[in-house]
Design a protein around this motif. Structure first.
Motif, PDB file in Angstrom:
ATOM      1  N   MET A   1      28.270  41.245  33.641  1.00 23.37           N
ATOM      2  CA  MET A   1      29.687  41.418  33.876  1.00 23.37           C
ATOM      3  C   MET A   1      30.214  40.193  34.637  1.00 23.37           C
ATOM      4  O   MET A   1      29.733  39.874  35.721  1.00 23.37           O
ATOM      5  CB  MET A   1      29.931  42.703  34.682  1.00 23.37           C
ATOM      6  CG  MET A   1      31.395  43.074  34.837  1.00 23.37           C
ATOM      7  SD  MET A   1      31.661  44.524  35.908  1.00 23.37           S
ATOM      8  CE  MET A   1      30.780  45.805  35.026  1.00 23.37           C
ATOM      9  N   ASP A   2      31.205  39.498  34.064  1.00 28.87           N
ATOM     10  CA  ASP A   2      31.725  38.317  34.731  1.00 28.87           C
ATOM     11  C   ASP A   2      32.702  38.707  35.837  1.00 28.87           C
ATOM     12  O   ASP A   2      33.015  39.892  36.049  1.00 28.87           O
ATOM     13  CB  ASP A   2      32.373  37.369  33.727  1.00 28.87           C
ATOM     14  CG  ASP A   2      33.569  37.974  33.003  1.00 28.87           C
ATOM     15  OD1 ASP A   2      34.095  39.008  33.481  1.00 28.87           O
ATOM     16  OD2 ASP A   2      33.986  37.425  31.975  1.00 28.87           O
ATOM     17  N   HIS A   3      33.188  37.681  36.553  1.00 25.69           N
ATOM     18  CA  HIS A   3      34.049  37.942  37.702  1.00 25.69           C
ATOM     19  C   HIS A   3      35.330  38.652  37.291  1.00 25.69           C
ATOM     20  O   HIS A   3      35.792  39.593  37.965  1.00 25.69           O
ATOM     21  CB  HIS A   3      34.385  36.626  38.409  1.00 25.69           C
ATOM     22  CG  HIS A   3      35.298  36.790  39.582  1.00 25.69           C
ATOM     23  ND1 HIS A   3      36.674  36.713  39.456  1.00 25.69           N
ATOM     24  CD2 HIS A   3      35.042  37.051  40.886  1.00 25.69           C
ATOM     25  CE1 HIS A   3      37.230  36.922  40.644  1.00 25.69           C
ATOM     26  NE2 HIS A   3      36.262  37.107  41.531  1.00 25.69           N
TER      27      HIS A   3
ATOM     28  N   THR B   1      37.575  46.012  36.658  1.00 27.94           N
ATOM     29  CA  THR B   1      36.942  47.308  36.867  1.00 27.94           C
ATOM     30  C   THR B   1      37.295  47.855  38.246  1.00 27.94           C
ATOM     31  O   THR B   1      37.638  49.041  38.396  1.00 27.94           O
ATOM     32  CB  THR B   1      35.413  47.181  36.737  1.00 27.94           C
ATOM     33  OG1 THR B   1      35.095  46.715  35.421  1.00 27.94           O
ATOM     34  CG2 THR B   1      34.729  48.517  36.968  1.00 27.94           C
ATOM     35  N   THR B   2      37.212  47.014  39.253  1.00 27.37           N
ATOM     36  CA  THR B   2      37.545  47.431  40.613  1.00 27.37           C
ATOM     37  C   THR B   2      39.000  47.863  40.715  1.00 27.37           C
ATOM     38  O   THR B   2      39.329  48.879  41.348  1.00 27.37           O
ATOM     39  CB  THR B   2      37.267  46.288  41.605  1.00 27.37           C
ATOM     40  OG1 THR B   2      35.886  45.947  41.550  1.00 27.37           O
ATOM     41  CG2 THR B   2      37.629  46.708  43.026  1.00 27.37           C
ATOM     42  N   LEU B   3      39.892  47.110  40.085  1.00 31.89           N
ATOM     43  CA  LEU B   3      41.314  47.449  40.104  1.00 31.89           C
ATOM     44  C   LEU B   3      41.560  48.821  39.494  1.00 31.89           C
ATOM     45  O   LEU B   3      42.292  49.651  40.058  1.00 31.89           O
ATOM     46  CB  LEU B   3      42.112  46.390  39.346  1.00 31.89           C
ATOM     47  CG  LEU B   3      43.609  46.693  39.133  1.00 31.89           C
ATOM     48  CD1 LEU B   3      44.335  46.737  40.470  1.00 31.89           C
ATOM     49  CD2 LEU B   3      44.239  45.657  38.210  1.00 31.89           C
ATOM     50  N   ILE B   4      40.950  49.081  38.349  1.00 30.55           N
ATOM     51  CA  ILE B   4      41.171  50.363  37.664  1.00 30.55           C
ATOM     52  C   ILE B   4      40.582  51.508  38.486  1.00 30.55           C
ATOM     53  O   ILE B   4      41.215  52.553  38.678  1.00 30.55           O
ATOM     54  CB  ILE B   4      40.551  50.336  36.258  1.00 30.55           C
ATOM     55  CG1 ILE B   4      41.273  49.300  35.391  1.00 30.55           C
ATOM     56  CG2 ILE B   4      40.649  51.712  35.599  1.00 30.55           C
ATOM     57  CD1 ILE B   4      40.578  49.027  34.069  1.00 30.55           C
TER      58      ILE B   4
ATOM     59  N   GLY C   1      41.100  43.174  24.261  1.00 31.87           N
ATOM     60  CA  GLY C   1      39.856  42.468  24.538  1.00 31.87           C
ATOM     61  C   GLY C   1      39.605  42.164  25.997  1.00 31.87           C
ATOM     62  O   GLY C   1      38.633  41.472  26.329  1.00 31.87           O
ATOM     63  N   ALA C   2      40.471  42.694  26.886  1.00 30.24           N
ATOM     64  CA  ALA C   2      40.292  42.414  28.312  1.00 30.24           C
ATOM     65  C   ALA C   2      38.968  42.970  28.828  1.00 30.24           C
ATOM     66  O   ALA C   2      38.375  42.427  29.762  1.00 30.24           O
ATOM     67  CB  ALA C   2      41.446  42.998  29.116  1.00 30.24           C
ATOM     68  N   MET C   3      38.490  44.059  28.221  1.00 29.95           N
ATOM     69  CA  MET C   3      37.211  44.646  28.596  1.00 29.95           C
ATOM     70  C   MET C   3      36.539  45.189  27.344  1.00 29.95           C
ATOM     71  O   MET C   3      37.209  45.549  26.372  1.00 29.95           O
ATOM     72  CB  MET C   3      37.388  45.772  29.622  1.00 29.95           C
ATOM     73  CG  MET C   3      38.093  45.345  30.895  1.00 29.95           C
ATOM     74  SD  MET C   3      38.483  46.735  31.992  1.00 29.95           S
ATOM     75  CE  MET C   3      36.908  46.958  32.788  1.00 29.95           C
TER      76      MET C   3
ATOM     77  N   ALA D   1      32.168  40.553  29.149  1.00 27.82           N
ATOM     78  CA  ALA D   1      33.308  41.461  29.312  1.00 27.82           C
ATOM     79  C   ALA D   1      32.906  42.928  29.242  1.00 27.82           C
ATOM     80  O   ALA D   1      33.761  43.815  29.363  1.00 27.82           O
ATOM     81  CB  ALA D   1      34.371  41.165  28.251  1.00 27.82           C
ATOM     82  N   ILE D   2      31.604  43.215  29.051  1.00 26.70           N
ATOM     83  CA  ILE D   2      31.146  44.607  28.990  1.00 26.70           C
ATOM     84  C   ILE D   2      31.317  45.253  30.359  1.00 26.70           C
ATOM     85  O   ILE D   2      30.815  44.758  31.366  1.00 26.70           O
ATOM     86  CB  ILE D   2      29.673  44.697  28.547  1.00 26.70           C
ATOM     87  CG1 ILE D   2      29.514  44.165  27.116  1.00 26.70           C
ATOM     88  CG2 ILE D   2      29.181  46.145  28.618  1.00 26.70           C
ATOM     89  CD1 ILE D   2      28.074  44.065  26.659  1.00 26.70           C
ATOM     90  N   ALA D   3      32.039  46.380  30.387  1.00 26.09           N
ATOM     91  CA  ALA D   3      32.327  47.060  31.652  1.00 26.09           C
ATOM     92  C   ALA D   3      31.521  48.332  31.838  1.00 26.09           C
ATOM     93  O   ALA D   3      31.493  48.884  32.940  1.00 26.09           O
ATOM     94  CB  ALA D   3      33.817  47.388  31.736  1.00 26.09           C
TER      95      ALA D   3
END
Length: 388
Positions: free
Chosen positions: A1-3, A9-12, A85-87, A147-149
């Motif tokens: 998982m990139d930055h 993910t943290t925001l959501i 495509g954001a995640m 981008a895999i969350a």
């Protein structure tokens, strides 16, 4: 998982209830104006604007400049859209003899897929197979794998999605198996474990027949007989994680033994395996479902009787479901829909015979679901778990 993915993910995950509602609404209904978001969520337009801003800043949502509707003066329309495509989410459907895996964007559009046979279906073998197939999906995604969350996994049976424990899966032969925890430890990624029909229902709720529908039910026919419910804007999971299990309503003849160990379950007489067993017994040799279908089309009495019994019991079960919960529509899916002509008339007659009053007006529609669709449902369950 990139930055970027980690930050999104943290925001959501840290979003307020209002923020989660806004993001879910954009996710399932985009492009949509802020005015319509407010209407759907019951939030003020100021609250919507406040929730949208960090989503745009994080690259999850696109918000082009506002424009007046149809060129008319007044409050401008500012549609916002999810950036698919954001995640990326992975979804895996576990069957007794194979696993089907997909990588999807945030709208569950499939970006990559893989299907693998299982030599055995004990938990360790399935774990290893999923780890292997996740690696293959990462290779197919190439540079996009960062981008895999998360990962969603769906399996038949009584699944506790909160703990990741498969409490009871007759199909897999698992009891109190901490499969989600073991898989998350093995992969080092967030894992959402869900009942397969519930996962399919989540997918339909957010991206299928459930969009714009207040309530619906899914009934799946095939290896098992399952059901998922979407009522009052939510997929029903039940206080104990079990709901909509019409496959285990005691509507069949008690002579039928169900894989769950009970007698008289709908699944014991109406599943693919039950139909195969009935036709095989009548002919004195093993007969698979494809041959059973051919025999029924050729007016073989035993095959016709097996499908007729299955259709009658499923139709009665659907009437029971509709009488109890009152959905707006019932969607019949699963691999058995490809042979629905053998069920259709008898099933609908049984439904009409047992649906009470106005409940008989509930339309029954069909749509075949491939196993890749089931895997997409698992990915949708992972997206829903992230949002909530």
């Amino acid at each position: 998982m990139d930055h970027d993915t980690a930050a999104r993910t943290t925001l959501i995950r840290s979003a307020s209830d209002a923020g989660s509602k806004v993001f879910a609404t954009i996710l399932t209904r985009s492009p949509i104006s802020r005015i319509d978001i407010a209407r759907h969520t019951g939030l003020s337009q100021a609250a919507v604007t406040k929730a949208v801003s960090p989503l745009v800043a994080a690259g999850l949502v696109d918000a082009p400049p506002a424009a007046h509707r149809d060129g008319n003066p007044g409050r401008p329309v500012a549609p916002v859209s999810i950036i698919p495509g954001a995640m990326i989410m992975l979804g895996v459907k576990v069957n007794v003899d194979e696993i089907i895996a997909v990588a999807t964007d945030l709208t569950t559009t499939v970006l990559a897929g893989e299907r693998r046979p299982l030599a055995a279906h004990d938990p360790e073998t399935v774990l290893e197979a999923i780890v292997d197939v996740v690696g293959e999906l990462e290779r197919q995604l190439d540079g996009r794998a960062d981008a895999i969350a998360g990962l969603g996994v769906s399996v038949s049976g009584d699944v506790d999605s909160e703990t990741g424990i498969v409490r009871d899966s007759a199909l897999m032969g698992w009891t109190d198996e901490d499969f989600g925890g073991a898989l998350q430890e093995r992969l080092g990624r967030p894992v959402t474990l869900e009942n397969d029909v519930h996962a399919l229902t989540v997918g339909e709720h957010w991206f299928g027949v459930g969009v714009g529908t207040d309530s619906f039910a899914i009934v799946t026919i095939g290896r098992g007989i399952g059901s998922g419910l979407h009522l009052n804007g939510e997929v029903v999971t039940g206080a104990y994680g079990v709901s909509g299990e019409i496959g285990h309503l005691p509507l069949a003849d008690p002579r039928h033994l169900c894989p769950c160990g009970r007698r008289g379950c709908v699944e014991a007489a109406a599943s693919t395996g039950a139909i195969e067993a009935a036709v095989s017994a009548a002919h004195g040799r093993p007969i698979g479902i494809d041959e059973a279908v051919r025999l029924a089309h050729d007016a073989d009495p035993a095959a016709e009787a097996a499908f007729r019994e299955a259709a009658t019991i499923i139709g009665t079960a659907i009437a029971t479901l509709v009488n109890l919960t009152g959905p707006q529509v019932v969607l019949i899916g699963g691999e058995g829909v490809s042979n629905f002509d053998l069920f259709d008339e008898t099933l609908r007659n049984a439904f009409d015979a047992h649906a009470f009053g106005a409940a008989a007006r509930c339309p029954i529609i069909t749509r075949p679901h491939t196993f890749q669709d089931w895997a997409r449902g698992a990915a949708a369950a992972a997206i829903q778990a992230l949002v909530r």
